[in-house]
Structures are given as C-alpha cells and as structure tokens.
Scaffold this motif. Structure first.
Motif, PDB file in Angstrom:
ATOM      1  N   UNK A   1     -32.459  40.495 -14.156  1.00  0.00           N
ATOM      2  CA  UNK A   1     -33.124  39.319 -14.946  1.00  0.00           C
ATOM      3  C   UNK A   1     -33.831  38.318 -13.877  1.00  0.00           C
ATOM      4  N   UNK A   2     -33.471  38.368 -12.605  1.00  0.00           N
ATOM      5  CA  UNK A   2     -33.927  37.531 -11.711  1.00  0.00           C
ATOM      6  C   UNK A   2     -35.285  38.110 -11.255  1.00  0.00           C
ATOM      7  N   UNK A   3     -35.325  39.455 -11.362  1.00  0.00           N
ATOM      8  CA  UNK A   3     -36.479  40.031 -11.070  1.00  0.00           C
ATOM      9  C   UNK A   3     -37.736  40.164 -12.069  1.00  0.00           C
ATOM     10  N   UNK A   4     -37.301  39.878 -13.397  1.00  0.00           N
ATOM     11  CA  UNK A   4     -38.269  39.771 -14.307  1.00  0.00           C
ATOM     12  C   UNK A   4     -39.023  38.559 -13.953  1.00  0.00           C
ATOM     13  N   UNK A   5     -38.429  37.507 -13.863  1.00  0.00           N
ATOM     14  CA  UNK A   5     -39.081  36.337 -13.320  1.00  0.00           C
ATOM     15  C   UNK A   5     -39.959  36.098 -12.073  1.00  0.00           C
ATOM     16  N   UNK A   6     -39.293  36.908 -11.046  1.00  0.00           N
ATOM     17  CA  UNK A   6     -40.018  36.898  -9.742  1.00  0.00           C
ATOM     18  C   UNK A   6     -41.120  37.751 -10.011  1.00  0.00           C
ATOM     19  N   UNK A   7     -41.259  39.098 -10.636  1.00  0.00           N
ATOM     20  CA  UNK A   7     -42.152  39.946 -10.833  1.00  0.00           C
ATOM     21  C   UNK A   7     -43.506  39.301 -11.473  1.00  0.00           C
ATOM     22  N   UNK A   8     -43.250  38.419 -12.510  1.00  0.00           N
ATOM     23  CA  UNK A   8     -44.294  37.807 -13.187  1.00  0.00           C
ATOM     24  C   UNK A   8     -44.943  36.857 -12.378  1.00  0.00           C
ATOM     25  N   UNK A   9     -44.087  36.289 -11.336  1.00  0.00           N
ATOM     26  CA  UNK A   9     -44.671  35.285 -10.506  1.00  0.00           C
ATOM     27  C   UNK A   9     -45.528  35.978  -9.247  1.00  0.00           C
ATOM     28  N   UNK A  10     -45.005  36.942  -8.832  1.00  0.00           N
ATOM     29  CA  UNK A  10     -45.650  37.898  -7.741  1.00  0.00           C
ATOM     30  C   UNK A  10     -46.993  38.637  -8.245  1.00  0.00           C
ATOM     31  N   UNK A  11     -47.359  38.573  -9.628  1.00  0.00           N
ATOM     32  CA  UNK A  11     -48.630  39.343  -9.890  1.00  0.00           C
ATOM     33  C   UNK A  11     -49.794  38.423  -9.371  1.00  0.00           C
ATOM     34  N   UNK A  12     -49.609  37.306  -8.963  1.00  0.00           N
ATOM     35  CA  UNK A  12     -50.739  36.377  -8.662  1.00  0.00           C
ATOM     36  C   UNK A  12     -50.516  35.901  -7.360  1.00  0.00           C
TER      37      UNK A  12
ATOM     38  N   UNK B   1     -35.824  31.423  -5.709  1.00  0.00           N
ATOM     39  CA  UNK B   1     -34.497  30.858  -5.538  1.00  0.00           C
ATOM     40  C   UNK B   1     -34.180  30.488  -7.049  1.00  0.00           C
ATOM     41  N   UNK B   2     -34.705  29.671  -7.731  1.00  0.00           N
ATOM     42  CA  UNK B   2     -34.503  29.389  -9.159  1.00  0.00           C
ATOM     43  C   UNK B   2     -34.233  30.716 -10.061  1.00  0.00           C
ATOM     44  N   UNK B   3     -35.008  31.567  -9.886  1.00  0.00           N
ATOM     45  CA  UNK B   3     -35.025  32.940 -10.729  1.00  0.00           C
ATOM     46  C   UNK B   3     -33.667  33.639 -10.468  1.00  0.00           C
ATOM     47  N   UNK B   4     -33.139  33.643  -9.341  1.00  0.00           N
ATOM     48  CA  UNK B   4     -31.877  34.214  -8.821  1.00  0.00           C
ATOM     49  C   UNK B   4     -30.800  33.285  -9.702  1.00  0.00           C
ATOM     50  N   UNK B   5     -30.740  32.099  -9.757  1.00  0.00           N
ATOM     51  CA  UNK B   5     -29.988  30.985 -10.386  1.00  0.00           C
ATOM     52  C   UNK B   5     -30.096  31.639 -12.097  1.00  0.00           C
TER      53      UNK B   5
ATOM     54  N   UNK C   1     -27.604  32.218  -1.328  1.00  0.00           N
ATOM     55  CA  UNK C   1     -28.944  32.507  -0.485  1.00  0.00           C
ATOM     56  C   UNK C   1     -28.995  32.062   0.647  1.00  0.00           C
ATOM     57  N   UNK C   2     -29.461  32.594   1.709  1.00  0.00           N
ATOM     58  CA  UNK C   2     -30.014  31.976   3.045  1.00  0.00           C
ATOM     59  C   UNK C   2     -31.523  32.142   2.918  1.00  0.00           C
TER      60      UNK C   2
ATOM     61  N   UNK D   1     -26.069  25.467  -6.984  1.00  0.00           N
ATOM     62  CA  UNK D   1     -26.687  24.217  -6.190  1.00  0.00           C
ATOM     63  C   UNK D   1     -28.007  23.775  -6.967  1.00  0.00           C
ATOM     64  N   UNK D   2     -28.091  22.433  -7.096  1.00  0.00           N
ATOM     65  CA  UNK D   2     -29.612  22.201  -7.543  1.00  0.00           C
ATOM     66  C   UNK D   2     -30.557  22.486  -6.566  1.00  0.00           C
ATOM     67  N   UNK D   3     -31.804  23.174  -7.197  1.00  0.00           N
ATOM     68  CA  UNK D   3     -32.731  23.340  -6.080  1.00  0.00           C
ATOM     69  C   UNK D   3     -33.983  22.488  -6.320  1.00  0.00           C
ATOM     70  N   UNK D   4     -34.223  21.888  -5.078  1.00  0.00           N
ATOM     71  CA  UNK D   4     -35.225  20.731  -5.025  1.00  0.00           C
ATOM     72  C   UNK D   4     -36.447  21.344  -4.306  1.00  0.00           C
TER      73      UNK D   4
END
Length: 163
Positions: A46-57, A98-102, A115-116, A140-143
C-alpha cells in the motif's frame, strides 16, 4: 563502525550513480530505513502504491533505489555555492515517503517498526560519513518543516569541511 563489505557496496552504488548521472556537485544519499524488518513493496504494498506514483516524476539529478530496508535517494548537491540546503521537491519527496508508510500501515502493511532518516556521503577521499537525522514512528505526526530543518542541518554538518 561500518561493515566493510556494506561500505564497499555503498561506494560502488555512489560511483555508478555518478557515471549514470553526470552533474556538478557532490553525491548525497538520503535513506529512509526501517529500524527492524523490511520496508519494500512485498511487505508494504500500500505504501509503495503511493511512493511509486510520486517517483514517476523525479528530477534528473535524483535517483531512487529500492532496498529491503527502505528507499534510498541519491542526488547531487551543489556544495561550492556556500548555501547548503536541499531543494523543496526533495524534502517533499522524503516527507511523502514517510507519510506513505504510515498510510500503508493503516491499510494493513507490515511491519510497523519506526523509520530512521539518514543522510550519508562518501567524500573525495572515499571516506564515509553519515548522520542520523531523526526517528519516526508510524503514528508520529510528520511535519515537513521539521524534516526540512533536520535534513538541512544534517547536510551542513556532513559538508562543514567543504564550505
């Protein structure tokens, strides 16, 4: 102490990146690593669906590498300019990973360990340096402002002898 075999592999990865993506500046690695277990598409689909979409550009001077322990971004940083900071697009990409993983965990991805965020480099003498930027739990909140400040402080620390 860094494992010698791992270090040689990292140095090779940086060297290959330099050959594929010729540009001015120094290569920096930004690693989003899970503390224990795996953070890749098999365990975090599920996280990589989001990450892959972002990595295309991705910008031309940036490359994403998938590892079992989590994604790594390699990019050129213009160190000689006297201004050491990452482009906003790089900070946004790290924040999105980081947000995609959550988000993935909320949809059933495993594991759930923190995550580190790490910044690392190999200098002109082939010496390795790294800085652990922060640890982030999946609740954790991601800022993005905090991530940007911490990443840029880490970059300045790693390159303080070069500016």
């Amino acid at each position: 102490m860094v494992d010698r075999q791992w270090l040689e592999g990292f140095q090779q990865t940086v060297g290959e990146f330099k050959r594929r993506r010729e540009a001015n500046g120094d290569v920096v690695s930004i690693k989003v690593r899970i503390e224990s277990g795996c953070f890749h598409r098999e365990h975090s689909p599920e996280a990589f669906k989001i990450i892959d979409a972002r990595l295309r550009s991705l910008p031309e001077n940036l490359e994403a590498i998938e590892h079992e322990s989590g994604p790594e971004l390699l990019l050129y940083l213009a160190v000689g300019t006297g201004v050491l900071s990452l482009a906003k697009s790089v900070v946004e990409l790290v924040t999105e990973i980081i947000k995609a993983r959550s988000a993935g965990i909320r949809k059933g991805d495993h594991p759930r360990e923190p995550l580190v965020l790490i910044v690392r480099r190999v200098d002109e003498k082939n010496d390795y340096r790294e800085d652990v930027v922060l640890r982030i739990g999946h609740t954790d909140k991601v800022d993005s402002g905090v991530i940007e400040d911490q990443l840029n402080a880490s970059i300045r620390e790693l390159f303080k002898d070069n500016v």
